[in-house]
Design a protein around this motif. Structure first.
Motif, PDB file in Angstrom:
ATOM      1  N   CYS A  31     101.570 -20.430 -97.533  1.00 45.91           N
ATOM      2  CA  CYS A  31     102.216 -19.144 -97.808  1.00 45.91           C
ATOM      3  C   CYS A  31     102.125 -18.845 -99.296  1.00 45.91           C
ATOM      4  O   CYS A  31     102.518 -19.665-100.127  1.00 45.91           O
ATOM      5  CB  CYS A  31     103.673 -19.187 -97.361  1.00 45.91           C
ATOM      6  SG  CYS A  31     104.553 -17.635 -97.628  1.00 45.91           S
ATOM      7  N   THR A  32     101.595 -17.663 -99.625  1.00 50.15           N
ATOM      8  CA  THR A  32     101.459 -17.280-101.033  1.00 50.15           C
ATOM      9  C   THR A  32     102.486 -16.235-101.453  1.00 50.15           C
ATOM     10  O   THR A  32     102.826 -16.143-102.625  1.00 50.15           O
ATOM     11  CB  THR A  32     100.049 -16.734-101.316  1.00 50.15           C
ATOM     12  OG1 THR A  32      99.779 -15.648-100.427  1.00 50.15           O
ATOM     13  CG2 THR A  32      99.000 -17.836-101.127  1.00 50.15           C
ATOM     14  N   ASP A  33     102.959 -15.433-100.510  1.00 53.24           N
ATOM     15  CA  ASP A  33     104.036 -14.488-100.787  1.00 53.24           C
ATOM     16  C   ASP A  33     104.637 -14.017 -99.468  1.00 53.24           C
ATOM     17  O   ASP A  33     104.175 -14.401 -98.392  1.00 53.24           O
ATOM     18  CB  ASP A  33     103.572 -13.319-101.662  1.00 53.24           C
ATOM     19  CG  ASP A  33     102.591 -12.385-100.968  1.00 53.24           C
ATOM     20  OD1 ASP A  33     102.097 -12.713 -99.877  1.00 53.24           O
ATOM     21  OD2 ASP A  33     102.312 -11.309-101.516  1.00 53.24           O
ATOM     22  N   TYR A  34     105.682 -13.227 -99.580  1.00 59.21           N
ATOM     23  CA  TYR A  34     106.377 -12.777 -98.374  1.00 59.21           C
ATOM     24  C   TYR A  34     107.031 -11.427 -98.626  1.00 59.21           C
ATOM     25  O   TYR A  34     107.193 -10.996 -99.769  1.00 59.21           O
ATOM     26  CB  TYR A  34     107.433 -13.801 -97.951  1.00 59.21           C
ATOM     27  CG  TYR A  34     108.502 -14.021 -98.992  1.00 59.21           C
ATOM     28  CD1 TYR A  34     109.634 -13.213 -99.031  1.00 59.21           C
ATOM     29  CD2 TYR A  34     108.378 -15.017 -99.948  1.00 59.21           C
ATOM     30  CE1 TYR A  34     110.605 -13.395-100.005  1.00 59.21           C
ATOM     31  CE2 TYR A  34     109.338 -15.208-100.916  1.00 59.21           C
ATOM     32  CZ  TYR A  34     110.448 -14.388-100.937  1.00 59.21           C
ATOM     33  OH  TYR A  34     111.410 -14.561-101.898  1.00 59.21           O
ATOM     34  N   GLU A  35     107.406 -10.786 -97.516  1.00 62.70           N
ATOM     35  CA  GLU A  35     108.141  -9.526 -97.576  1.00 62.70           C
ATOM     36  C   GLU A  35     109.250  -9.593 -96.531  1.00 62.70           C
ATOM     37  O   GLU A  35     108.982  -9.890 -95.367  1.00 62.70           O
ATOM     38  CB  GLU A  35     107.222  -8.345 -97.284  1.00 62.70           C
ATOM     39  CG  GLU A  35     107.948  -7.019 -97.263  1.00 62.70           C
ATOM     40  CD  GLU A  35     107.062  -5.866 -96.817  1.00 62.70           C
ATOM     41  OE1 GLU A  35     107.621  -4.784 -96.574  1.00 62.70           O
ATOM     42  OE2 GLU A  35     105.848  -6.039 -96.681  1.00 62.70           O
TER      43      GLU A  35
END
Length: 87
Positions: A31-35
């Motif tokens: 996982c590199t980013d999330y929302e």
């Protein structure tokens, strides 16, 4: 939702997403980013990242923090079609 609650939900989603990818696609999800979508709209966290060996291919794990389950995985056709249960 407090910052601590958001952090806890994201960690829960990451754990579930990584396990789902491992179980269904037999690979590791990074996982590199999330929302986080506001709960008044939809109780969803989008985890963006990639799988080992395919760093340039975007994979998104869609996680419901209401049901505590992975809803779906979005990515290139070759990856989606590689799901173990579909073979």
């Amino acid at each position: 939702m407090s910052g601590a609650e958001k952090k806890e939900l994201v960690e829960e989603a990451k754990t579930a997403g990584k396990q789902f990818i491992q179980d269904h696609y037999d690979t590791e999800f990074i996982c590199t980013d999330y929302e986080i979508v506001d709960p008044s709209v939809q109780s969803t966290i989008y985890l963006n990242g990639y799988v080992t060996g395919h760093e340039k291919e975007k994979i998104t794990v869609v996680y419901s923090y209401h049901t505590h389950q992975v809803r779906t995985v979005i990515g290139p056709d070759w990856f989606i079609e590689s799901e173990k249960d579909k073979q």
